[in-house]
Write an enzyme that holds these catalytic residues in place. Structure first.
Site, PDB file in Angstrom:
ATOM      1  N   GLU A 143       0.816  -1.208   0.000  1.00  0.00           N
ATOM      2  CA  GLU A 143       0.000   0.000   0.000  1.00  0.00           C
ATOM      3  C   GLU A 143       0.859   1.272   0.000  1.00  0.00           C
ATOM      4  OE1 GLU A 143      -4.012  -1.746   2.166  1.00  0.00           O
ATOM      5  OE2 GLU A 143      -2.594  -0.598   3.374  1.00  0.00           O
TER       6      GLU A 143
ATOM      7  N   GLU B  45      -6.491  -7.821  -0.812  1.00  0.00           N
ATOM      8  CA  GLU B  45      -7.173  -7.855   0.479  1.00  0.00           C
ATOM      9  C   GLU B  45      -8.655  -7.590   0.241  1.00  0.00           C
ATOM     10  OE1 GLU B  45      -5.422  -5.176   3.314  1.00  0.00           O
ATOM     11  OE2 GLU B  45      -3.365  -5.724   2.782  1.00  0.00           O
TER      12      GLU B  45
END
Length: 727
Positions: free
Chosen positions: A151, A314
């Protein structure tokens, strides 16, 4: 179309952290994953402190054993480089790696993402751990791919360390070549900001009224993006060199101040995303008929603009929250399955749940996974097993098919970054984008996200019948000419207020607004006003020309080719014939022109005025126009779009409803079509409501997950999913 994931079937998997659990749990965990239908696992993205416990000492034994155990159960593994969480020894010995706030305060060890991308020593150490991991694991039969970092730009997407200030100066020297050119680009003569030495130049710093130079701020965002891409490039180059192309490379997330399109084009094999639909509960849709978790479909459209087939690294599987923030309620029964198919409907061919088991320690003890702390069966485990069984049977019929849409909402990085600081155009884009997306969703008209770059071609635009580019304050001559060619070939372009008045530096052009778009629209802006606070949004009055246009809805069919949304044999009635939204005003109806008002002057005989302002000092002035341009049309609306205005425009665009020939669905249901290159299509029906709804099938079809043959009226349970193929 971008780099894309190529899998023979839709893969289902989960994130797993062997360093968090006693080793005697691993075998049972991996066995149960396979029983649920999982085939892929992500691990190691936060394990730097284990892998390099002290500088220059590397150990990989724990992950050797974990990979071996996963391989015994036929699980494939994605390894993450652990550079989002450096060890304590690193930040203690090399404090120059720490990121800082605008006022110079350094972040400290104790969380994640507390480092900067430009520290030479941090780049060196990140490159070294990446190389050591690649050399050690490149030949392991379980490893299929790598996730770079985790991320990028999450937690913080602003960087103000000493290394960042120095790197910014070097970046500017490469971009502008001289201080004279920099001063001109930043309008530094204003308020005596002229620079005479490079050492005087910094990233934005604290100022009175918190208002740094806006042109500096735009370059700052570009610099941060380039820094993140440069940081990722170090790892991508090492992984390709060492692994020799045997394993794919990706990264995950989608955070601010990062050109994910360029990063993917230059560094990755495809893009992956982290999908948490209940983040919408943290930032709720306050308007009427809120979308909440359904807004994730728009975020997934943005991901699809990077990789038509992508991965979800995710996927939310349980309630979410850190100890001190981001509390999301538990998904209701069926919602985890709904969200999984939401991701798949929009192009995901790989979905990994976060996480296998909820952590029992640390910041994320409330970021729940499939399994609870007790590790006993629960309804989320059972729901995951149902999804795994379904995809095990039908995933091969879905993989590598492409989402279909006949309209795109257009954006670009420069306007997004400039609009973060510029309140005279930035907030309008979010309002208009949401209005278009919600209206199109409720009308069952599939929409793409399209990010314009200097590499965008006319062929890419011609896939669509209509392009909505709501508020591009920065509009270059090159982009205007590209849109002109698209419209002349038969496409419809729709602009909104504040279009075209800036150049790529963020300077206001000394041209009549909307700048280079004026000749496309056939109008100029003779006056304007912001509408907020004390200024009340005026009502709109629809003209006789608008009524005539309503009667002729669908006359301009547009240029949509591939992805036009009409399947073979699809009756595909035009939106205006069955949308349920009429152009003519209902009795007593009042629609307002929100956010900002451009008062328009017609400059061409080919322009028709569709709506006028009905109040304030500019009552009677044009508010909404359409210009015939070649075979197409260009609309200009002098305000921010709302759902009511979009509803009036839709009948004019000749768009086709998704799967119109197959079924009719209520607004609570999202419809999406994914089509294989050979023509075979799957139609997804996703019920976001807590109530049972009724669909009407016009043709018989089979629901692939259940194998049921369906016809006529079909009930879809709360949060239910159908994946239909015509029989």
């Amino acid at each position: 179309m971008g780099k894309t994931l190529r899998e023979e079937t839709v893969r289902l998997g989960v994130c797993y952290y062997p360093e968090h659990w006693e080793e005697e749990l691993w075998e049972d965990d991996f066995r149960r994953m396979r029983e649920l239908g999982f085939s892929i696992v992500r691990m190691a993205e936060f394990a730097w402190a284990y892998m390099e416990p002290e500088e220059g000492t590397f150990r990989f034994e724990l992950f050797d054993r974990a990979l071996d155990a996963a391989h015994r159960y036929g699980l494939k593994v994605i390894l993450g480089t652990p550079t989002a969480t450096p060890p304590a020894w690193l930040t203690q010995k090399y404090p120059e790696v720490l990121n800082g706030t605008r006022d110079g305060t350094l972040y400290r060890h104790g969380m994640r993402r507390h480092t900067n991308y430009n520290s030479p020593v941090y780049r060196e150490l990140c490159g070294r751990i990446t190389r050591k991991m690649a050399e050690h694991f490149k030949d392991h039969p379980a490893v299929v791919g790598w996730q770079i970092d985790n991320e990028l730009n999450c937690e913080s997407n602003e960087f103000y360390s000493s290394a960042d200030h120095a790197a910014f100066r070097e970046w500017l020297q490469r971009k502008y070549g001289s201080l004279e050119a920099l001063n001109e680009a930043w309008g530094a003569v204003f308020w005596s900001q002229t620079y005479t030495e490079w050492e005087q130049v910094h990233l934005s710093r604290p100022t009175p009224a918190n208002s740094p130079n806006p042109h500096l701020m735009l370059d700052e965002k570009r610099f941060i993006s380039d820094s993140a891409i440069g940081f990722a490039r170090i790892q991508a180059d090492i992984l390709r060199e060492v692994a020799g192309g045997k394993q794919w490379i990706t990264t995950n997330g989608m955070f601010g101040h990062l050109d994910n399109h360029r990063m993917t084009e230059e560094l990755l094999d495809f893009y992956t995303y982290d999908s948490y639909p209940q983040f919408a509960a943290i930032h709720p849709d306050e308007g009427p008929n809120p979308f909440l978790d359904r807004m994730s479909s728009w975020h997934l459209s943005n991901v699809r603009s990077i990789s038509p087939n992508y991965g979800i690294m995710e996927q939310q599987s349980g309630p979410g929250g850190w100890v001190n923030r981001m509390a999301m309620p538990s998904p209701k029964p069926g919602q985890m399955r709904l969200w999984t198919y939401q991701s798949i409907a929009h192009g995901a061919d790989m979905v990994l749940y976060f996480r296998w088991r909820t952590a029992t320690f640390g910041t994320e003890i409330y970021w729940h996974g499939i399994n609870d702390y007790h590790n006993r069966p629960n309804r989320r485990v059972r729901e995951a097993g149902r999804i795994g069984e379904e995809l095990g049977r039908v995933g091969g019929r879905i993989a590598q098919s492409r989402y279909e849409a006949s309209i795109a909402i257009v954006s670009d990085y420069d306007n997004a970054w400039d609009g973060e600081f510029d309140s005279w155009h930035g907030p309008l884009t979010a309002r208009s984008t949401k209005a278009w997306f919600k209206a199109l969703q409720r009308e069952h008209i599939a929409v793409d996200s399209l990010t314009l770059t200097e590499r965008t071609t006319l062929d890419e635009l011609r896939r669509y019948k209509a392009l909505v580019y709501p508020h591009p304050a920065i509009l270059t001559e090159q982009t205007a000419e590209l849109l002109r060619a698209y419209a002349e070939a038969g496409g419809a372009v729709l602009f909104g207020a504040r279009t075209g008045y800036k150049d790529e530096r963020g300077h206001c052009r000394m041209l009549p607004m909307p700048g280079f778009a004026a000749s496309l629209c056939g109008v100029t802006v003779e006056d304007f006003t912001m509408v907020n606070g004390i200024a009340k949004a005026p009502a709109l009055r629809w003209t006789a020309e608008a009524e005539d246009a309503d009667k002729m809805a669908g006359g301009k069919a547009g240029v949509g080719g591939e992805g036009s949304g009409a399947g073979e044999g699809d009756s595909g009635e035009a939106c205006g014939e069955q949308s349920g939204v009429a152009l003519s005003a209902a009795a007593g109806e009042s629609i307002t022109a929100d956010g900002f008002n451009d008062i328009l002057r017609v400059e061409s005989g080919s322009v028709k005025v569709l709506a006028e302002y009905a109040s304030d000092y500019y009552a009677g002035a044009p508010a909404l126009t359409v210009n015939e341009l070649g075979e197409g049309r260009v609309f200009y609306y002098g305000a921010a779009y709302n759902e009511a205005v979009v509803g009036r425009l839709l009948p004019l665009l000749g768009l086709r409803k998704t799967a119109a020939g197959l079924l009719t669905a209520p607004p609570e249901v999202e419809l999406a079509v994914r089509r294989q290159a050979a023509g075979e299509a799957c139609t997804f029906a996703l019920n976001y409501s807590a109530d049972t709804v009724t669909l009407r099938l016009h043709r018989s079809a089979v629901d692939l997950p259940s194998g049921r043959s369906l016809a006529g009226d079909v009930e879809l349970e709360p949060y239910g999913v159908l994946v239909l193929q015509e029989q």
